[in-house]
Design a protein around this motif. Structure first.
Motif, short mmCIF file in Angstrom:
data_model
loop_
_atom_site.label_atom_id
_atom_site.label_comp_id
_atom_site.label_asym_id
_atom_site.label_seq_id
_atom_site.Cartn_x
_atom_site.Cartn_y
_atom_site.Cartn_z
N VAL A 73 -8.28 2.82 -1.15
CA VAL A 73 -8.40 2.03 -2.37
C VAL A 73 -7.14 2.22 -3.23
O VAL A 73 -6.29 3.04 -2.92
N LYS A 74 -7.05 1.42 -4.29
CA LYS A 74 -5.93 1.49 -5.24
C LYS A 74 -4.59 1.30 -4.53
O LYS A 74 -3.68 2.16 -4.57
N ILE A 75 -4.49 0.16 -3.88
CA ILE A 75 -3.30 -0.15 -3.07
C ILE A 75 -2.02 -0.17 -3.91
O ILE A 75 -0.97 0.30 -3.47
N ARG A 76 -2.10 -0.67 -5.13
CA ARG A 76 -0.91 -0.73 -5.99
C ARG A 76 -0.37 0.67 -6.27
O ARG A 76 0.85 0.89 -6.25
N GLU A 77 -1.28 1.60 -6.54
CA GLU A 77 -0.85 2.98 -6.82
C GLU A 77 -0.18 3.60 -5.59
O GLU A 77 0.82 4.32 -5.71
N LYS A 78 -0.74 3.31 -4.42
CA LYS A 78 -0.16 3.87 -3.17
C LYS A 78 1.24 3.30 -2.94
O LYS A 78 2.14 4.01 -2.47
N ALA A 79 1.42 2.03 -3.24
CA ALA A 79 2.74 1.40 -3.07
C ALA A 79 3.77 2.06 -3.98
O ALA A 79 4.94 2.25 -3.59
N GLU A 80 3.36 2.46 -5.19
CA GLU A 80 4.28 3.13 -6.12
C GLU A 80 4.71 4.48 -5.57
O GLU A 80 5.86 4.89 -5.72
N ILE A 81 3.77 5.18 -4.90
CA ILE A 81 4.10 6.47 -4.30
C ILE A 81 5.13 6.30 -3.19
O ILE A 81 6.10 7.05 -3.08
N ILE A 82 4.94 5.26 -2.38
CA ILE A 82 5.82 5.02 -1.22
C ILE A 82 7.21 4.58 -1.66
O ILE A 82 8.20 4.83 -0.96
N LYS A 83 7.31 3.96 -2.83
CA LYS A 83 8.60 3.52 -3.35
C LYS A 83 9.60 4.66 -3.39
O LYS A 83 10.81 4.48 -3.14
N LYS A 84 9.12 5.88 -3.68
CA LYS A 84 9.99 7.05 -3.82
C LYS A 84 10.69 7.44 -2.52
O LYS A 84 11.66 8.20 -2.52
N TYR A 85 10.20 6.91 -1.40
CA TYR A 85 10.78 7.28 -0.10
C TYR A 85 12.05 6.49 0.22
O TYR A 85 12.72 6.79 1.21
N ASN A 86 12.36 5.47 -0.58
CA ASN A 86 13.59 4.68 -0.37
C ASN A 86 13.75 4.20 1.08
O ASN A 86 14.77 4.47 1.74
#
Length: 386
Positions: A73-86
């Motif tokens: 759940v909370k797909i938007r939040e997970k996408a924000e976490i993955i952003k940090k991986y560049n």
């Protein structure tokens, strides 16, 4: 290159999809690239990071048929976490929770993305609901298309393991830029010589003498057509000195046991149960020939593993084996239960033929190494990233 692989299924879960991802991950690392796996924690625990793997908390699906699976759940939040991986590239391997997250990351952060389609879901809908599959099959397929189409539409390219899958996806009305790349395996793992101590211990445990052994290795599930193997073997079992051995586990185990009992071949059949991935290569060496009656495979990694182990295949005619098995060269092809029974009897009485087939097995699958697989996918990354 920093590559993100998005998948609902990953270690320690065992499946053809997980094997494919493991082979790609290992190959890419050996070629000098960074690989990050984004997946679901199937035990339902909170977010866990292990080395290059990020496990998101999985929420239980409230359907008995799907109770072993989880969603995020909370797909938007997970996408924000993955952003940090560049990430330089996104590679999606499942259509559901992690597929949605990967798709969102690709769109929002303008990261090039491809997709690998692994599973012909039409063969598995009865697990979701036998009733709905029987009476509302078209509706379920339409629902599946709504999950798959957004990914294929945005993906720069969709990888499939065989032409069989391309035909099926076109039949579903799912268009994409398709590229056939067979999944690779760790050939060296299966090439190793037979473990004499293990084989002796196995024979003692199951009271085996000098019987001819037909092996079946893989998931014990209905779509694998294991009933075809049992029925075919039962027709000749009283006339030959042979055993039928099943290695694996799955939802069809109880039904398989009941069928074996009904066919009165319990004394000639062995169900080994689940075997760890680290040990599975030893079991391919046990038999004289490996039998596969499934018509639900997209590629059939167990077929490649069998041949890499130096063992011939007795396999059902299907589009998925066209580039893998050559009749009379590295295996024997049958069509249907009656023909399988005849071919089993033929194999039993032709030891010289099996020796000839064994000589061709390994060299017939050398092109399926994990490095060849990773190189093929890497060339796609490089081309599409330009």
């Amino acid at each position: 290159m920093r590559i993100g692989i998005f998948t609902d299924a990953y270690n320690p879960y065992v499946s053809g999809v997980v094997t494919s991802i493991n082979m790609l991950e290992d190959g890419l690392k050996k070629l000098g690239h960074e690989v990050f796996i984004f997946t679901i924690n199937l035990d339902g625990k909170e977010e866990v990071k292990k080395d290059n793997v990020l496990y998101f908390k999985g929420v239980k699906i409230r359907l008995n048929a799907l109770s072993r699976y989880k969603y995020v759940v909370k797909i938007r939040e997970k996408a924000e976490i993955i952003k940090k991986y560049n990430l330089d590239f996104i590679h999606i391997h499942n259509e559901f929770s992690m597929g949605k997250i990967g798709l969102r990351c690709a769109k929002k952060y303008n990261i090039p993305m491809i997709y690998t389609f692994h599973t012909l879901y039409e063969d598995y809908l009865n697990y979701f609901s036998p009733f709905l599959d029987k009476y509302f099959h078209k509706m379920l397929m339409s629902y599946l298309r709504t999950w798959i189409k957004p990914i294929t539409k945005h993906a720069l390219l969709t990888i499939v393991p065989t032409e069989k899958v391309v035909k099926q996806l076109n039949k579903y009305g799912i268009k994409s830029n398709y590229k056939v790349i067979p999944t690779g395996i760790d050939l060296e793992k299966f090439k190793v010589p037979a473990n004499a101590v293990f084989i002796d211990e196995f024979k003692v445990k199951y009271n085996l003498k000098n019987e001819f052994i037909f092996m079946s290795i893989g998931r014990i599930s209905e779509e694998k057509s294991l009933d075809v193997i049992v029925n075919a073997f039962s027709k000749i079992s009283s006339t030959i000195n042979a055993k039928l051995i099943f290695v694996g586990t799955g939802p069809y185990v109880d039904d398989l046991k009941q069928l074996i009992k009904e066919k009165e071949i319990s004394d000639k059949t062995i169900l080994v149960g689940e075997v760890s991935w680290n040990e599975i290569h030893k079991y391919y060496k046990l038999g004289n020939i490996v039998v596969n009656a499934s018509m639900s495979e997209t590629q059939g990694l167990t077929n490649i593993e069998t041949l890499a182990s130096g063992k011939p295949l007795l396999v059902q005619q299907d589009e998925s084996i066209e580039d893998i098995v050559k009749d009379g060269y590295n295996g024997i092809i049958f069509n249907g239960e009656n023909e399988l029974s005849e071919k089993m009897y033929y194999c039993y009485n032709n030891a010289n033929l099996l020796d000839k087939l064994e000589n061709n097995c390994y060299k017939s699958v050398e092109k399926y190494s994990n490095i060849c697989y990773a190189n093929s996918v890497l060339e796609i990354y490089k081309t599409l990233k330009k």
